[in-house]
Design a protein around this motif. Structure first.
Motif, PDB file in Angstrom:
ATOM      1  N   MET A 275       2.620   4.502 -15.818  1.00 36.80           N
ATOM      2  CA  MET A 275       2.386   5.466 -14.743  1.00 36.80           C
ATOM      3  C   MET A 275       3.541   6.461 -14.624  1.00 36.80           C
ATOM      4  N   ASN A 276       3.244   7.602 -14.035  1.00 36.85           N
ATOM      5  CA  ASN A 276       4.268   8.571 -13.664  1.00 36.85           C
ATOM      6  C   ASN A 276       4.905   8.081 -12.369  1.00 36.85           C
ATOM      7  N   LYS A 277       6.176   7.744 -12.423  1.00 38.32           N
ATOM      8  CA  LYS A 277       6.833   7.135 -11.277  1.00 38.32           C
ATOM      9  C   LYS A 277       7.283   8.147 -10.227  1.00 38.32           C
ATOM     10  N   ASN A 278       7.127   9.433 -10.541  1.00 34.51           N
ATOM     11  CA  ASN A 278       7.552  10.466  -9.590  1.00 34.51           C
ATOM     12  C   ASN A 278       6.433  11.484  -9.365  1.00 34.51           C
ATOM     13  N   PRO A 279       5.302  11.037  -8.825  1.00 35.43           N
ATOM     14  CA  PRO A 279       4.204  11.980  -8.599  1.00 35.43           C
ATOM     15  C   PRO A 279       4.552  12.990  -7.509  1.00 35.43           C
ATOM     16  N   ILE A 280       3.968  14.172  -7.633  1.00 33.80           N
ATOM     17  CA  ILE A 280       4.150  15.197  -6.601  1.00 33.80           C
ATOM     18  C   ILE A 280       3.379  14.770  -5.355  1.00 33.80           C
ATOM     19  N   THR A 281       4.015  14.867  -4.206  1.00 38.20           N
ATOM     20  CA  THR A 281       3.378  14.500  -2.940  1.00 38.20           C
ATOM     21  C   THR A 281       3.627  15.592  -1.900  1.00 38.20           C
ATOM     22  N   LEU A 282       2.877  15.543  -0.828  1.00 35.83           N
ATOM     23  CA  LEU A 282       3.057  16.450   0.306  1.00 35.83           C
ATOM     24  C   LEU A 282       2.921  15.660   1.599  1.00 35.83           C
ATOM     25  N   ASN A 283       3.492  16.201   2.668  1.00 24.79           N
ATOM     26  CA  ASN A 283       3.220  15.654   3.989  1.00 24.79           C
ATOM     27  C   ASN A 283       2.247  16.587   4.698  1.00 24.79           C
ATOM     28  N   THR A 284       1.774  16.190   5.847  1.00 20.28           N
ATOM     29  CA  THR A 284       0.736  16.969   6.533  1.00 20.28           C
ATOM     30  C   THR A 284       1.204  18.366   6.916  1.00 20.28           C
ATOM     31  N   LYS A 285       2.504  18.559   7.089  1.00 22.33           N
ATOM     32  CA  LYS A 285       3.026  19.868   7.476  1.00 22.33           C
ATOM     33  C   LYS A 285       2.886  20.899   6.357  1.00 22.33           C
TER      34      LYS A 285
ATOM     35  N   SER B 119       0.817  -1.225   0.000  1.00 20.50           N
ATOM     36  CA  SER B 119       0.000   0.000   0.000  1.00 20.50           C
ATOM     37  C   SER B 119       0.849   1.272   0.000  1.00 20.50           C
ATOM     38  N   LYS B 120       2.062   1.177  -0.515  1.00 21.97           N
ATOM     39  CA  LYS B 120       2.928   2.349  -0.611  1.00 21.97           C
ATOM     40  C   LYS B 120       2.807   2.975  -2.001  1.00 21.97           C
ATOM     41  N   LEU B 121       2.766   4.281  -2.051  1.00 24.67           N
ATOM     42  CA  LEU B 121       2.621   4.999  -3.315  1.00 24.67           C
ATOM     43  C   LEU B 121       3.835   4.783  -4.214  1.00 24.67           C
TER      44      LEU B 121
END
Length: 347
Positions: free
Chosen positions: A65-75, A36-38
């Motif tokens: 798929m795009n192997k480097n999607p933009i992500t964010l953390n909760t901060k 379940s890891k992105l």
């Protein structure tokens, strides 16, 4: 929304991804591994480009798929909208340090809608007899057959009006007075001009009468179909591709209900395949057209729009296709299809 609707495992194929995008009514999926890891993202545009390269729908989602999607953390949640505007994306997953998705930030619908005004003119073909829907159409013209609380032609107009289209040209012939009377009674914030045929001229021939009315890129639509898709994206695709005509197509899977025999040159059987299936891009009856196409038409000449496309191809003009999923196309050309459309719109 339930974020699980836009999360899909890497072991799924592209056909399954298309279904997931339709079900979630979003334009993107996020791909996860067995833990379940992105590991990637997949947009409807990625799938469209794959189809246009004749890629197999049975290929795994991880192959395109795009192997480097933009992500964010909760901060960094407050940065989401700014990043989406800057990057032109509609969703950003919020992940933990172990790359498990805990939330997804979507572009607010009101912000997204303001980007979708195209204000193109629309031609709706509504002059046919609708013979496949007899005996209904012996009483009312096909465009006035109700789908729920509205006739189909009003639903077609609404679908374009949602994208800022305000000028409609409707070709009429069969039972035209009944159709015009209904449309004139509507309380509407758009304009309608009728193209009246003295005789049937086909979906291409009737466009001749619009030479003096249309001088910019326009849509052509049959009166009996609805698309659940982004008309602004279709228009952008058409212009970016520099097509003279773009045909909106739907991906259909057809299965032969019998075992199919392949034979050798001497008549002996080479192989037997039980109920083989194949994928086809099927014409939905919606087109984006450049006004230069009208120069191919002559006064009072019957022509199907497919013949008009053939003329353009003979002159080496670029004609392209914008593929959508099978579920994004609703057609009411026959009784069975009409009932399916009613059920879809009642959901």
């Amino acid at each position: 929304m339930d974020i699980n609707k836009v999360i899909i495992n890497r072991n799924k194929n592209i056909r399954q991804a298309m279904q997931a995008i339709d079900n979630a009514s979003k334009k993107v999926l996020f791909i996860v591994d067995e833990d379940s890891k992105l590991i990637g993202s997949l947009s409807d545009g990625d799938i469209r480009r794959w189809i246009l390269k004749n890629g197999s729908l049975d290929a795994g989602v991880d192959s395109i798929m795009n192997k480097n999607p933009i992500t964010l953390n909760t901060k960094d949640l407050q940065k989401a909208m700014m990043i989406m505007r800057k990057k032109g994306i509609t969703a950003i997953p919020i992940i933990q340090e172990n790359r498990k998705i805990i939330d997804i930030c979507f572009w607010a619908e009101e912000d997204l809608d303001c980007q979708k005004t195209i204000n193109a003119k629309v031609v709706i073909m509504a002059g046919g007899k609708g013979e496949r829907l007899m005996p209904y159409t012996s009483i009312v013209p096909k465009p006035l057959i109700p789908i729920g609380e509205k006739p189909i032609i009003e639903l077609v107009i609404d679908s374009f009006k949602n994208y800022g289209c305000k000028e409609f040209f409707i070709t009429v012939n069969y039972k035209k007075n009944m159709l015009k009377a209904y449309l004139e009674e509507l309380d509407k914030d758009y304009k309608i001009k009728y193209v009246e045929e003295d005789k049937p001229l086909g979906t291409g021939g009737s466009l001749y009468f619009l030479k003096n009315d249309i001088n910019s890129t326009f849509f052509v639509s049959n009166c009996d179909i609805l698309l659940e898709t982004d008309y602004a994206d279709i228009m952008n695709f058409h212009r970016t591709s520099k097509n003279i005509i773009t045909v909106v197509t739907s991906l259909k899977k057809y299965t032969v209900p019998y075992g199919v025999v392949n034979i050798n040159s001497d008549g002996s059987i080479n192989s037997l395949i039980e109920k083989p299936s194949a994928d086809y891009l099927v014409n939905t009856g919606v087109y984006v057209v450049e006004p230069d196409v009208l120069n191919y038409l002559n006064d009072n000449e019957f022509m199907h729009i497919t013949d008009l496309i053939a003329k353009c191809l003979r002159d080496n003009k670029r004609v392209g296709t914008y593929p959508i999923s099978e579920d994004a196309w609703m057609d009411m050309g026959q009784f069975e299809d009409m009932e399916k459309m009613k059920k879809r719109l009642d959901r």
